[in-house]
Design an enzyme around this catalytic site. Structure first.
Site, PDB file in Angstrom:
ATOM      1  N   SER A  71      71.891 113.461  23.492  1.00 42.64           N
ATOM      2  CA  SER A  71      71.455 114.846  23.246  1.00 42.64           C
ATOM      3  C   SER A  71      72.580 115.875  23.299  1.00 42.64           C
ATOM      4  CB  SER A  71      70.425 115.246  24.300  1.00 42.64           C
ATOM      5  OG  SER A  71      69.169 115.363  23.723  1.00 42.64           O
ATOM      6  N   LYS A  74      73.495 117.576  20.223  1.00 36.72           N
ATOM      7  CA  LYS A  74      72.693 118.688  19.677  1.00 36.72           C
ATOM      8  C   LYS A  74      73.497 120.003  19.678  1.00 36.72           C
ATOM      9  CE  LYS A  74      68.386 116.391  20.890  1.00 36.72           C
ATOM     10  NZ  LYS A  74      67.358 116.124  21.892  1.00 36.72           N
ATOM     11  N   TYR A 196      70.125 112.403  12.296  1.00 34.79           N
ATOM     12  CA  TYR A 196      69.828 112.673  13.716  1.00 34.79           C
ATOM     13  C   TYR A 196      70.216 111.484  14.598  1.00 34.79           C
ATOM     14  CZ  TYR A 196      67.282 113.349  18.025  1.00 34.79           C
ATOM     15  OH  TYR A 196      66.967 113.444  19.355  1.00 34.79           O
ATOM     16  N   TYR A 248      66.698 119.576  29.830  1.00 31.51           N
ATOM     17  CA  TYR A 248      65.319 119.079  29.704  1.00 31.51           C
ATOM     18  C   TYR A 248      64.395 119.989  30.518  1.00 31.51           C
ATOM     19  CZ  TYR A 248      67.841 115.009  27.969  1.00 31.51           C
ATOM     20  OH  TYR A 248      68.676 114.186  27.262  1.00 31.51           O
ATOM     21  N   VAL A 266      70.624 111.406  27.450  1.00 28.40           N
ATOM     22  CA  VAL A 266      70.092 110.222  28.115  1.00 28.40           C
ATOM     23  C   VAL A 266      71.118 109.082  28.236  1.00 28.40           C
ATOM     24  CG1 VAL A 266      67.664 110.728  27.630  1.00 28.40           C
ATOM     25  CG2 VAL A 266      68.970 109.309  26.028  1.00 28.40           C
TER      26      VAL A 266
HETATM   27  N1  GLU Z   1      68.494 109.772  20.786  1.00 26.47           N
HETATM   28  C1  GLU Z   1      67.661 110.264  21.838  1.00 26.47           C
HETATM   29  C2  GLU Z   1      66.269 110.539  21.310  1.00 26.47           C
HETATM   30  O1  GLU Z   1      66.153 111.023  20.239  1.00 26.47           O
HETATM   31  C3  GLU Z   1      68.293 111.512  22.410  1.00 26.47           C
HETATM   32  C4  GLU Z   1      67.560 111.937  23.598  1.00 26.47           C
HETATM   33  C5  GLU Z   1      68.363 112.692  24.595  1.00 26.47           C
HETATM   34  O2  GLU Z   1      69.513 112.402  24.931  1.00 26.47           O
HETATM   35  O3  GLU Z   1      67.746 113.632  25.102  1.00 26.47           O
HETATM   36  O4  GLU Z   1      65.294 110.279  21.939  1.00 26.47           O
END
Ligand code: GLU
Length: 313
Positions: A71, A74, A196, A248, A266
Site C-alpha cells: 500500500s 499508493k 494496481y 488503515y 501489508v
Molecule cells: N495489494 C494489497 C491489496 O490490494 C495492498 C494492501 C495494503 O498494503 O494495504 O490488498
C-alpha cells in the site's frame, strides 16, 4: 562535526538501540497471508532508515533489503496522478477517513462508487485508472517515477508477488467492477487491476523509501536537491491524507500517539514524514489486526518520542 545540531549526530546509535528493543518484543501478529507470496517472507526481518533533508541517511538492521511495498505504493501513484490529472481527480475520490477496513465494499455501494480516500484500495484503484487512462504505458511511467525519486534504477516489481496478487485479487476486482458500474472507472477493469497489482508488488528497501519520499518533508522539493517533484499544495494535501487515512483504521490512534503523516503496507513497511527534517521508514513483516506492522509501529513511535518529532508539537 562543528555546526551540526545535536539531534542528527546520534541518530544512527539511537536507531540501533530502538531496533534492538524492537527485536526483544514478543512475536505478536503474523505476515499477511491473503496474498500467499507475502506469507513466505522471513517474519524476523527488521530494519529502519532515516533520510534527512540534507542527504544524510542513517540505518539499522535490514534497512537495505528490498521488501514488498504494497500500500505504500499508493503514495507514488497518487502524486503522479495529481501532477498529471490535476483537480478533476477529486471528483472521483474523496479526502475523508473511511472508518472501514481498507478493502471494504459496503461503503462504496452506499456512496455510489466514489471511494472515501486514495489510500483505501478502492481509492487507489481509481487513481490507478487515472494513470492507465492518461499514460500509454502506465506501469512503466510509475516505475520510472519511483526510480528517479529513489535514485535507484534497479527498483522493480516482484513477479511472484504480482502474480499472487492477480490470482488472489478477487476482492479488488469486485471493488473495481462495482466502481465501473457507477462509471467511476474509465479504462477496462483488467488493465486497471493489472496496474494496481503491479504497483503493490514493487520491492524497495527502507533506504529507497525514505529517500524517495523526502519531497513530502520538503514542500514538494526532493531532499538535498532543487528538483521539484510536486507543488507545495500537493505535498500539503498528500501529507494531510496520510495523517487522516494512511494507517488503515488505526490512523486516528497513530495521529494521537505519534502525530506524523504516515503510510503502512501489508508487507510490513511503514513510512513517516517529518516536515522540514526528513522521512523515516521501518520494516518488520508481522502485522497487527489493523494490517500495520507491530515492530515498525514500535520503532517509529519510539523514534518520534525520543526525538520529539510530531507535527502537532
Ligand atoms: N495489494 C494489497 C491489496 O490490494 C495492498 C494492501 C495494503 O498494503 O494495504 O490488498
Amino acid at each position: 562535526m562543528e555546526g551540526t545540531p545535536q539531534r542528527p549526530s546520534h541518530t544512527a546509535e539511537l536507531l540501533q538501540d530502538i531496533l534492538e528493543r524492537a527485536r526483544q518484543l514478543p512475536d505478536e501478529g503474523r505476515c499477511a497471508d491473503y496474498i500467499p507470496a507475502l506469507a513466505k517472507v522471513n517474519p524476523d526481518y527488521l530494519g529502519i532508515a532515516v533520510a534527512e533533508l540534507d542527504g544524510r541517511v542513517h540505518i539499522a538492521g535490514d534497512a537495505q533489503v528490498p521488501f514488498s511495498i504494497q500500500s505504500i505504493s499508493k503514495i507514488f501513484g497518487l502524486v503522479l496522478a495529481m501532477e498529471r490529472v490535476g483537480e478533476p481527480l477529486w471528483q472521483r475520490v474523496r479526502m475523508e477517513p473511511s472508518g472501514q477496513a481498507f478493502n471494504s465494499i459496503m461503503q462504496l455501494e452506499w456512496e455510489h462508487g466514489i471511494p472515501r480516500n486514495p489510500f483505501i484500495n478502492a481509492g487507489a484503484i481509481v487513481v490507478a485508472d487515472a494513470l492507465v487512462s492518461h499514460f500509454s504505458a502506465s506501469r512503466s511511467a510509475l516505475i520510472q517515477f519511483i526510480r528517479q525519486l529513489a535514485n535507484n534504477p534497479l527498483i522493480h516489481a516482484d513477479d511472484e508477488v504480482w502474480e499472487s496478487e492477480r490470482v488472489h485479487g478477487n476482492r479488488n476486482a469486485a471493488l473495481a467492477y462495482l466502481m465501473k458500474s457507477f462509471d467511476n472507472i474509465q479504462s477496462e477493469v483488467p488493465a486497471v487491476l493489472d496496474h494496481y497489482f503491479y504497483q503493490c508488488a514493487i520491492s524497495m528497501s527502507c533506504v529507497d523509501l525514505a529517500q524517495s519520499l523526502s519531497f513530502l518533508a520538503n514542500k514538494g522539493v526532493r531532499g538535498g536537491s532543487s528538483d521539484v517533484v510536486c507543488d507545495q499544495r500537493s505535498a500539503h494535501r498528500v501529507n494531510a491524507l496520510l495523517s487522516t487515512s494512511g494507517m488503515y483504521d488505526q490512523s486516528g490512534e497513530f495521529a494521537f500517539t505519534v502525530g506524523l503523516p504516515a503510510k503502512s503496507g501489508v508487507g510490513g513497511g511503514l513510512v513517516a514524514v517529518v516536515p522540514d527534517y526528513g522521512v523515516i521508514c521501518a520494516w518488520s513483516p508481522r502485522l497487527n489486526s489493523y494490517g500495520n506492522s507491530h515492530r515498525s509501529m514500535f520503532m517509529v513511535t519510539t523514534l518520534a518520542e525520543e526525538l520529539g518529532l510530531s507535527v502537532y508539537n
